[in-house]
Structures are given as structure tokens and as C-alpha cells.
Design an enzyme around this catalytic site. Structure first.
Site, short mmCIF file in Angstrom:
data_model
loop_
_atom_site.label_atom_id
_atom_site.label_comp_id
_atom_site.label_asym_id
_atom_site.label_seq_id
_atom_site.Cartn_x
_atom_site.Cartn_y
_atom_site.Cartn_z
N ALA A 262 0.85 -1.20 0.00
CA ALA A 262 0.00 0.00 0.00
C ALA A 262 0.87 1.23 0.00
CB ALA A 262 -0.93 0.00 1.21
N PRO B 182 2.04 -2.15 7.35
CA PRO B 182 0.94 -2.02 8.31
C PRO B 182 -0.44 -2.27 7.74
CG PRO B 182 2.48 -0.18 8.52
CD PRO B 182 2.86 -0.92 7.28
N GLY C 207 8.95 1.40 1.23
CA GLY C 207 7.51 1.38 1.00
C GLY C 207 6.95 -0.02 1.11
N GLU C 208 5.65 -0.09 1.32
CA GLU C 208 5.01 -1.40 1.49
C GLU C 208 5.12 -2.22 0.21
OE1 GLU C 208 1.28 -1.84 3.32
OE2 GLU C 208 1.47 -0.06 4.59
N GLY C 209 5.46 -3.47 0.37
CA GLY C 209 5.64 -4.39 -0.74
C GLY C 209 7.08 -4.61 -1.13
#
Length: 641
Positions: free
Chosen positions: A406, A501, A552-554
Site C-alpha cells: 500500500a 501495516p 515502502g510497502e511491498g
């Protein structure tokens, strides 16, 4: 073109055929819907017509926006040309549009040219579009010149629009009949390189080493409709088959607490871990990474799991307003999402290097949680179904692993609020430090985020703590869509690699809806985030790595993906240890006859008679020690459980 084969659709039907209701069902799961009304108001004394219009308005959800084009027929083409890729447009209907087109007070100089302009606008529209139009060609030829002019103009408009649309459906007595459809989705092509991935969705770059700038490619989000057709499953791909039937209503899936979704194979996982102890590996073997083998075995239903071939990254983009977004730069998340769509940035490059496809999904923006609910209840329902459809369509496309990430302002604070509501955590304990673009710690922004979460919890102290209530009050669109993805992936037996998160907050919420979902999740790395650590502990997800990356997410998941694939490939290819087979293949003289002549000496242990090298002819290639017999799996395939 969307992954299910069409991006624009024309819905035809007679009077009271149910065409408008069917068209509305096609867009009900979209997070952003713009309703384009074309019909004139009519005579104020015509109560029957006013009742029809009121019924149409009453069916529209409050989250939809309405735009009228009754004053200028040419404006409909302008609306289509200016639409954004993340929008869903519902045009209802072309009959009203033709009525205004033929009105002497509004009629343009050339109605034929206006219809052609509309068709071209549909072809070039970046948004997803559903158009409704009456089919009057099956009735008698009208006896009046005005009636004949209307049917002729409407017929010409329907033919032009049908030719421009990807799909056409005729609704008769409430039953849809598809007249025009796309059998296979058209995906953007990938330049052929040595490392180019073969993916089901739209990869945008092919190699991390490719330093040349790539042109921006608009990747439309998955277009959802109700219900999707379930493709015929191949005999060897039964693991991806639907496993349950959910309740259905006219608007789609009913996602409710206590759903019974499938669990991974309870025997295959332990059998795979036990099998590792029999393999010919030195020392302690795979260490903590044996959990990867057990997880893959359970989710694939076999004791010899294969590496994940087709991987799709879902990047959920949605901002949170208010204090949750303190310390973030306005528009930064939108820039990151656009960068990923264009195949640029860290996440897109890592995805390409791992051979994974990347899909950016726009989610509804969340209101300030300290003052009001993040989403309306109907938005939560739509977001859950939308996430479920994303997972379903990934499974239908042959995706074997989903990576959930995200990007958005305020996502960490929203996840902290969800954790506080579901696990009783204190906001300061689960909110990570705020780091500015220059690498400095912003304690003031961190305190504002803590205060926003605290005020939100105080505002909702007497509210229900059910899953949907938490998503509406605190979670927002990205957490709601992520929850739907986890539930849909669980229903289709597709494992999910979590990172960040938002995915962990969705895992916490999903426990109330379907407790089985967490068993299909794997956490590669906690990323040093306190909220991820706590949620992982509650969900029983032990992080495999401790990289502490902050891309960052991912990103953490994609960095770990090649390692996880290598572990699965190694576990599937290694032979059983010779001590367990009764033979010792490591001794080259094991098959030689033992000599009793004391003068015999091993030529390898004696001095050579000359300094010339002795080149031996190579042995013919044969089955090597990597063969494992019937249990061996190819590195690129799946085995049905």
C-alpha cells in the site's frame, strides 16, 4: 483494456427490461462511480415521468456523484474524454441523450457528426464506462415523422456505440444475453529480454538493469461485475478452483462475519518439513526457512511444493485525511502510485526483477478519523467486494502468489487505530517515528498522529468493535480493500505475502469475518515497524527476515521473493541422503571390484609417467543425483493437492 477482457460495455434493453438495474450491478463494487444523467426533466405536470426519475435516483448509493448533460448533447463526449483512469462512469441513458439531440432548442448542426464524436470519445476514454440504451428496433416503425426520426437516430447511435465498446449485452426480461464479448484479455506486451517475466497482469518493466526511461503506460484497474463467470479449471490446477458459494444478492457478494472459508492442507505442511530432514543437505539445512516450505506445501496441498511462478503485486493507493497524515507531503502518494503505473520507482523495478506483475489499485479516500467515520457503511461493503474481486480475478488469471502492499498518506496511523481497536494496543507503542524526505525525525508530526488516533478511539469508545464497524470508523478504503483481498484469496486458495501495516491491519480485521484467512498469509519481514510486529504476534505470523528496509510497502516482500523461491526449488530438487537409501553414491570406487593383488595401486595416487595432461572422454549424460523420483516437481509448475 481491463484484465477480464473489457473496459467499456453497452447495456441494451427494452422498456422495463431491467437494463438499468443490470448496468448498476456492473459498477456496484467500484470505489469511485460517476453517474451521468442524460434524460431531460420533462413536463413538471407529468407525475409518472417524475416518479420514474425519482426511482432511478433512489437506487443510487450516496457515495456516487451525479453529473447531467441535458443542456448540451456534445458535453457527454467531453465528460468521457476528461474522465480519469480510476473512475467508473455509468451513462443512463442514450435514449434521453438522443431526445435532447433531436430537440430543436439543443440540436447541433450535425447530429450524425455528434454521434461519431461520442463513439470516438468512448474509444479513447481512460475510465471504465457502462452505457445504457433502449433497444427500440424490435418494435413497429413509428407512424409519425418525429417517432421515425427518433428511432433512426437512436439506432445509429446504438450501432456506433456498440462498435466502439468492448462488450455489448442485451437484457430481456431481466436476463442478460451477451452479444459481444472479449474472450481473452488484451494485455500490454513486454519487450523480449532474457529476464522478461511471463505474467498474467500488466508488467511495466522487464529488468532492474534497464536504465533507459520507460514511457508511461496507463494500467486500468480491474473492472468488476456481478457475478463473474468462473472459467473451466484445468485438471492439474484444481488447487485454484472455487471452494465455496457465498450468499448473493442483486448487488453482489454478501461478506459477513463467521464465513467458513477453506484451510490449508493440515497434513502436507508437516510432511514437507519432515521430508526436509531426509534430504542430502549439510549441517542444519534450511534453518528458519523451513517454514517457507511448510507454508507452501500446505497452501499447495503437496509435500513437495514448487516455487511460485506467476506472482502479482497489488499496490493499494488511498489517502487518509486529518491528523493521521501529519508529516506527509501533499500529493506524494499520488506521485508514487503514478510512478508505479509507469513502471518506475523502487517497487516497480523490484517487481520486474522478480518476474512479478504490478497492479495499482485506487481505493476510496478516508475522512479524518478524529472527527468522523473514515468511510460510510455502504463504501465499506463496496470496498470489501472490490478486494474480493481483485483476488478472484488474480486466481482466474493463474496467479499463484499475491503480494499485498500500500501507499498513501496516513496509512500507518490508520493501521495503528485498527490495532488499538482489535488488539488493545496503545497508539504510541504501535506508531513508528515520522521520517521526513530529508531523513530527519519529525517528533511534532508523530505527536499529531498519536493525538488523532487517541481522539478517534475516544470518539468510537461506545461503537461496536465488529469488523465492518472498525473499517468504517477507523480503517478506511485501503484497509477495507486489503481485507477483501485476503478473504477472496482465501476462498480461492491463493497464498498472500504480506508487507507493511495496511496488510497486517487487514489481517486483524479479517479474523472476525473468516478466521481461516490468516493461515494463507506469510510475512517475509517486519520492516522494523512496531505495528507490524504486534499484529504479526497476534496473528501468529513469524517474520522470516529482519532487513529493516524502508522502501515502502511491498518492497521487503519483493526483495525476499527470490530467496523464498530458491528455498522451494532447492527443497524440491535435492535427493534423499544416501544413508537413508542404503547406497553411498559419493564413493567413486564403490562399484569397482576389490583387487587382491598387492601390487595394484590406484593410478590417481601414483606419480604420472609424463607431464602431458591426460584428457578423458566425458561420460554420457545420465540421471544425476538431483533426481528425486516420483515426488520431484518441475521448478515452474504446480502440483494439485
Amino acid at each position: 483494456m481491463s484484465v477480464d477482457g473489457w473496459n467499456t460495455v453497452l447495456v441494451l434493453g427494452g422498456i422495463r427490461s431491467g437494463k438499468s438495474e443490470f448496468a448498476e450491478s456492473l459498477v456496484t463494487d467500484a470505489p469511485v462511480v460517476r453517474y451521468v444523467a442524460t434524460a431531460p426533466e420533462g413536463d413538471p405536470e407529468d407525475t409518472e415521468w417524475a416518479t420514474r426519475l425519482a426511482a432511478h435516483r433512489a437506487r443510487r448509493p450516496g457515495s456516487w456523484t451525479t453529473e447531467e448533460t441535458t443542456e448540451d448533447p456534445r458535453r457527454l463526449a467531453d465528460v468521457l474524454e476528461s474522465a480519469e483512469p480510476n473512475e467508473m462512469l455509468l451513462v443512463d441513458d442514450l435514449g434521453g441523450w438522443v431526445t435532447v439531440l433531436l430537440d430543436p432548442d439543443h440540436q447541433p448542426a450535425d447530429d450524425v457528426a455528434t454521434i461519431a464524436e461520442l463513439a470516438e470519445a468512448i474509444r479513447g476514454c481512460a475510465a471504465r464506462v457502462v452505457l445504457v440504451s433502449p433497444e427500440v428496433g424490435l418494435s413497429l416503425v413509428p407512424t409519425t415523422p418525429l417517432g421515425r426520426a427518433f428511432t433512426d437516430a437512436l439506432g445509429a447511435a446504438n450501432r456506433a456505440v456498440a462498435d466502439a465498446c468492448d462488450a455489448v449485452v442485451l437484457v430481456v426480461a431481466g436476463q442478460p444475453v451477451w452479444l459481444k464479448s472479449v474472450a481473452t484479455a488484451t494485455e500490454p506486451s513486454v519487450p523480449a529480454t532474457a529476464t522478461a517475466p511471463t505474467a498474467a497482469a500488466s508488467p511495466t518493466v522487464t529488468s532492474l538493469a534497464d536504465a533507459e526511461p520507460t514511457p508511461e503506460v496507463q494500467l486500468p484497474d480491474v473492472l468488476t461485475h456481478t457475478p463473474p463467470a468462473i472459467p473451466t479449471q484445468e485438471p492439474g490446477n484444481a488447487w485454484a478452483a472455487p471452494t465455496m458459494a457465498l450468499p448473493m444478492v442483486s448487488t453482489g457478494l454478501v461478506i459477513q462475519p463467521g464465513m467458513e472459508l477453506p484451510m490449508p492442507d493440515e497434513y502436507a505442511g508437516p510432511q514437507a518439513v519432515d521430508r526436509l530432514t531426509t534430504l542430502d543437505v549439510p549441517g542444519a539445512g534450511l534453518g528458519v526457512l523451513d517454514r517457507v516450505v511448510g507454508f507452501a506445501a500446505a497452501t499447495q496441498g503437496t509435500s513437495t511444493p514448487a516455487p511460485w511462478g506467476s506472482v502479482r503485486v497489488l499496490l493499494l493507493h488511498g489517502d487518509h485525511a486529518g491528523g493521521a497524515a501529519a508529516g506527509t507531503v501533499a500529493g506524494e502518494s499520488a506521485r508514487r502510485a503514478a510512478q508505479a503505473r509507469a513502471g518506475q520507482g523502487a517497487l516497480a523495478r523490484l517487481a520486474a526483477e522478480s518476474g512479478a506483475s504490478l497492479q495499482v489499485v485506487d481505493t476510496p479516500a478516508a475522512a479524518p478519523i478524529e472527527d468522523q467515520p473514515a468511510l460510510a457503511p455502504e463504501q465499506v461493503e463496496s470496498a470489501l467486494r472490490y478486494g474480493w474481486r481483485l483476488a478472484e480475478q488474480a486466481a482466474d488469471a493463474g496467479v499463484q502468489l499475491l503480494v499485498l502492499g500500500a501507499c498513501g498518506a496516513g496509512t500507518e496511523a490508520a493501521a495503528a487505530a485498527v490495532l488499538a481497536a482489535t488488539a488493545g494496543a496503545e497508539p504510541p507503542a504501535v506508531l513508528g517515528r515520522v521520517i521526513t524526505d530529508s531523513g530527519e525525525i519529525d517528533d511534532a508530526a508523530w505527536m499529531i498522529r498519536c493525538a488523532a488516533v487517541r481522539d478517534a478511539l475516544h470518539r468510537t469508545r461506545r461503537s461496536s468493535r465488529g469488523a465492518k464497524d472498525i473499517l468504517a470508523e477507523l480503517g478506511g478504503g485501503d484497509v477495507a480493500v486489503a481485507t477483501g483481498v485476503l478473504l477472496g484469496a482465501t476462498a480461492r486458495r491463493v497464498p498472500v505475502l504480506l508487507d507493511g501495516p495496511v496488510g497486517l491491519a487487514a489481517g486483524m480485521v479479517s479474523r472476525d469475518l473468516a478466521g481461516q484467512a490468516r493461515h494463507w498469509c506469510l510475512l517475509a519481514d517486519h520492516g522494523g515497524h512496531p505495528a507490524v510486529r504486534l499484529a504479526a504476534d497476534v496473528l501468529g505470523l513469524t517474520p522470516l527476515l529482519d532487513l529493516r528496509m524502508d522502501l515502502g510497502e511491498g518492497a521487503n516482500a519483493l526483495v525476499a521473493l527470490p530467496l523464498l523461491r530458491s528455498v522451494l526449488a532447492l527443497s524440491a530438487a535435492l535427493p534423499v541422503h544416501p544413508s537413508l537409501t542404503g547406497t553411498d553414491d559419493t564413493d567413486p570406487a564403490a562399484d569397482e571390484p576389490e583387487s587382491t593383488d598387492p601390487s595394484y595401486a590406484d593410478p590417481d595416487l601414483t606419480e604420472p609417467d609424463s607431464t602431458e595432461p591426460d584428457f578423458a572422454e566425458p561420460e554420457p549424460a545420465g540421471p544425476g543425483p538431483a533426481s528425486t523420483g516420483a515426488d520431484e516437481q518441475p521448478a515452474t509448475g504446480w502440483r494439485a493437492g
